[in-house]
Design a protein around this motif. Structure first.
Motif, mmCIF file in Angstrom:
data_model
loop_
_atom_site.group_PDB
_atom_site.id
_atom_site.type_symbol
_atom_site.label_atom_id
_atom_site.label_comp_id
_atom_site.label_asym_id
_atom_site.label_seq_id
_atom_site.Cartn_x
_atom_site.Cartn_y
_atom_site.Cartn_z
ATOM 1 N N PRO A 184 0.849 -1.202 0.000
ATOM 2 C CA PRO A 184 0.000 0.000 0.000
ATOM 3 C C PRO A 184 0.881 1.247 0.000
ATOM 4 N N ASN A 192 2.987 2.821 2.769
ATOM 5 C CA ASN A 192 2.116 3.178 3.880
ATOM 6 C C ASN A 192 2.203 2.090 4.964
ATOM 7 N N GLU A 195 -0.585 0.395 7.385
ATOM 8 C CA GLU A 195 -1.354 -0.814 7.046
ATOM 9 C C GLU A 195 -0.557 -2.089 7.293
#
Length: 479
Positions: A184, A192, A195
Motif C-alpha cells: 500500500p 504506507n 497498514e
C-alpha cells in the motif's frame, strides 16, 4: 542397559563393570584379530576406545562400522593397556544406530579447513575444534547468567522486533507482512506502513539497551542476553548479521561503578571457563599455537590462548582517559616510525592496532578507556562538563582490542533532547525513553558485551563465523 556418557566413563570407578556407551565413530583401526574404534558422544573432547574381538562379533556388523556411523556398545569397562587413555571398553555387543557411507560422508579422519566446515555446518560440531567451541559456548553462557544471578540482577527479555534504532546506525532488517510486489502506498508514493502488521515501520533490534533502561528504572539492576541484528554488508572475520549481546543496566551506578562491575564480570566469566573447560582449552590452545606459526612475525600473539585468559584474570585493569591514551599513541615508536596503518589524532575512533598497542605493548595489562569525544559516541551517553566528551568507557583486551563498550547514561531530560536533536534522533520514536527522565530520573549506567566477541577471546579462533553454530552473513543463511 542405561547409557553412560563417555565423559564420565573416562573418569569413573566403574572398572570391571558392564556399561553402555553410545556415540559417533571417529576412527576404526583393524588388526588381525582385534578392531579398535574411537567413539565420541560430544560430552567431552576425548574419545573412548572400543576394543572389538573379531571372533566374538558378526563380521558384517564390524564391516558396516565406519567413520561417522552412530553405534551403541555394551561391554566391560577395563583399565587400558595402551597409551593415551586410562580405560577402554571391551565390546560384547554392538548395535548400529545409523550408518555413514564412507564414500560420501564428508568428515573423514583428516584435517579439514574451517572454510570447508562452514559449508557443512550441520556436521561440523562432530569435529574436535567445533565441538570444543560449542561446549565452551554453553559454559560461557551459563557463567554469564550465574554471575548476574549471584549479584542480584534480574534477567530481562527485551523485544526482538522494535520500532526504534538504539544505535542510530540505520542498518537494520525490516520486519513486514506487506506484499513486497504491491505494498500500500501513500499519496507521495512512499510505502504506507500504517497498514502493516504493527501499524508502523518495524525492524529487528540492534540492541536491547534502551528497553533495559526501563527495567533499571524500576527493578534497579537488570541484564539482557539475547539475539541482535545488524544489516551491515560486511564480510570481515569480525562481523555477523545475527549475534548475541549481553547488556546490563544499573540504576544508581556512576561511571566508576560501571567500570568496577565490568571488570569483575569479565574476570568472573573467564575464570569459570578456565575452571570448567580445561580439556577443550588445552586442545584449542595447541591449535591456536599452530595457527600463530603461519602468521607474519609482527602479527603474532605473544601470549598463548590460556596465557591470554590468565593475563586478564590476574591483572588489575589500567584505567585512563581517551585524551591520555591519544598522547601515549602519539609518543609511541609505531606512530613515530609510521608503523600504524591508521592515523592517530584526538577525535578518532581508535582502531584495533591502537587498542592492542596500549594493552600488549605499553601497559601490558587490560585497559579501560574513559571520556571519549562525544562526536564518536551515541546520543544517550552522559555529557561531561567540558562540552567535548562523554562518560563512556571501553574495555580493551590482548589480541582482540575492544571487547566491552559502555557509559553512564544521560539522565538530564533537556541535555538528552538537545543531543538527540543534534544527532537527528526523532523524539517521536523514543517518547517513552524521554519520559524515564521526566518521571523519577536517576543516575544510571550500563555496558554491552558481544557474546561472540568474547567467544573469540576464550577460544582463540580468528573468525567469528566459527564460534556460533549457524553464522548469518551477507549472502549466507543456508542452515
Amino acid at each position: 542397559m542405561k547409557r553412560s556418557k563417555i565423559k564420565y566413563l573416562l573418569q569413573s570407578d566403574l572398572v570391571d563393570n558392564q556399561v553402555n556407551a553410545k556415540g559417533w565413530v571417529r576412527t576404526k583401526r583393524e588388526g588381525k584379530n582385534v578392531t579398535f574404534i574411537a567413539l565420541n558422544d560430544g560430552s567431552t573432547i576425548k574419545n573412548i576406545q572400543i576394543v572389538v574381538d573379531m571372533e566374538k562379533l558378526p563380521e558384517a556388523t564390524i564391516k558396516d562400522i565406519n567413520t561417522g556411523a552412530c553405534i551403541s556398545v555394551n561391554g566391560v569397562l577395563v583399565k587400558s593397556q595402551g597409551k593415551g587413555q586410562s580405560v577402554e571398553l571391551i565390546a560384547e555387543h554392538i548395535e548400529i544406530l545409523g550408518l555413514a557411507d564412507p564414500e560420501v560422508y564428508p568428515l573423514q579422519p583428516k584435517k579439514h579447513s574451517l572454510e570447508f566446515l562452514r559449508e557443512i555446518a550441520h556436521l561440523r560440531p562432530r569435529t574436535n575444534t567445533i565441538s570444543a567451541i560449542m561446549r565452551i559456548r554453553h559454559n560461557l553462557a551459563f557463567a554469564i547468567h550465574k554471575f548476574f544471578n549471584d549479584k542480584g540482577f534480574f534477567y530481562m527479555h527485551t523485544p526482538i522486533v522494535t520500532g526504534s534504532d538504539a544505535e542510530g546506525a540505520g542498518e537494520m532488517f525490516r520486519v513486514s507482512t506487506l506484499d513486497p510486489k504491491t505494498p500500500p502506498l501513500n499519496e507521495d508514493g512512499s510505502v504506507n506502513y500504517k497498514e502493516d502488521f504493527f501499524g508502523k515501520e518495524t525492524n529487528l533490534t540492534v540492541s536491547g539497551q534502551l528497553e533495559a533502561e526501563v527495567g533499571a528504572m524500576s527493578l534497579g539492576e537488570v541484564y539482557t542476553f539475547g539475539p541482535t541484528f545488524r544489516a551491515e554488508n560486511s564480510n570481515t572475520s569480525r562481523h555477523l548479521a545475527e549475534f548475541w549481546m549481553i547488556e546490563p543496566e544499573m540504576a544508581f551506578y556512576d561511571l566508576n561503578d560501571n567500570m568496577d562491575l565490568a571488570e569483575e564480570f569479565v574476570k568472573s566469566i573467564i575464570s569459570y571457563i578456565l575452571d570448567n573447560c580445561m580439556d577443550d582449552l588445552e586442545f584449542l590452545d595447541k591449535r591456536a599455537a599452530d595457527e600463530e606459526k603461519n602468521k607474519p612475525q609482527n602479527e603474532r600473539n605473544e601470549l598463548g590462548l590460556i596465557e591470554r585468559m590468565k593475563f586478564v584474570v590476574e591483572n588489575e585493569f589500567e584505567r585512563l582517559e581517551y585524551t591520555e591514551a591519544i598522547q601515549v599513541l602519539l609518543n609511541s615508536k609505531p606512530h613515530k616510525k609510521k608503523k600504524f596503518k591508521f592515523p592517530v589524532e584526538w577525535g578518532i575512533d581508535l582502531q584495533s592496532e591502537h587498542e592492542r598497542y596500549l594493552v600488549e605493548k605499553h601497559y601490558k595489562k587490560p585497559v579501560i578507556l574513559t571520556n571519549y569525544p562525544k562526536d564518536i559516541k551515541a546520543f544517550y551517553m552522559k555529557q561531561n562538563p567540558d562540552g567535548k566528551t562523554v562518560g563512556a568507557m571501553d574495555i580493551l583486551f590482548p589480541g582482540i582490542g575492544e571487547i566491552i563498550g559502555g557509559s553512564q547514561r544521560e539522565e538530564n531530560l533537556e541535555k538528552l533532547k538537545t543531543r538527540m536533536e543534534e544527532m537527528d534522533v526523532p523524539e517521536s520514536e523514543l517518547w517513552w525513553y524521554l519520559e524515564l527522565r521526566k518521571f523519577g530520573t536517576a543516575p544510571h549506567s550500563g555496558f554491552g558485551l558481544g557474546f561472540e566477541r568474547m567467544m573469540l577471546f576464550v577460544t582463540g579462533m580468528g573468525n567469528i563465523r566459527d564460534v556460533i553454530p549457524f553464522p548469518r552473513t551477507p549472502q549466507n543463511a543456508e542452515f
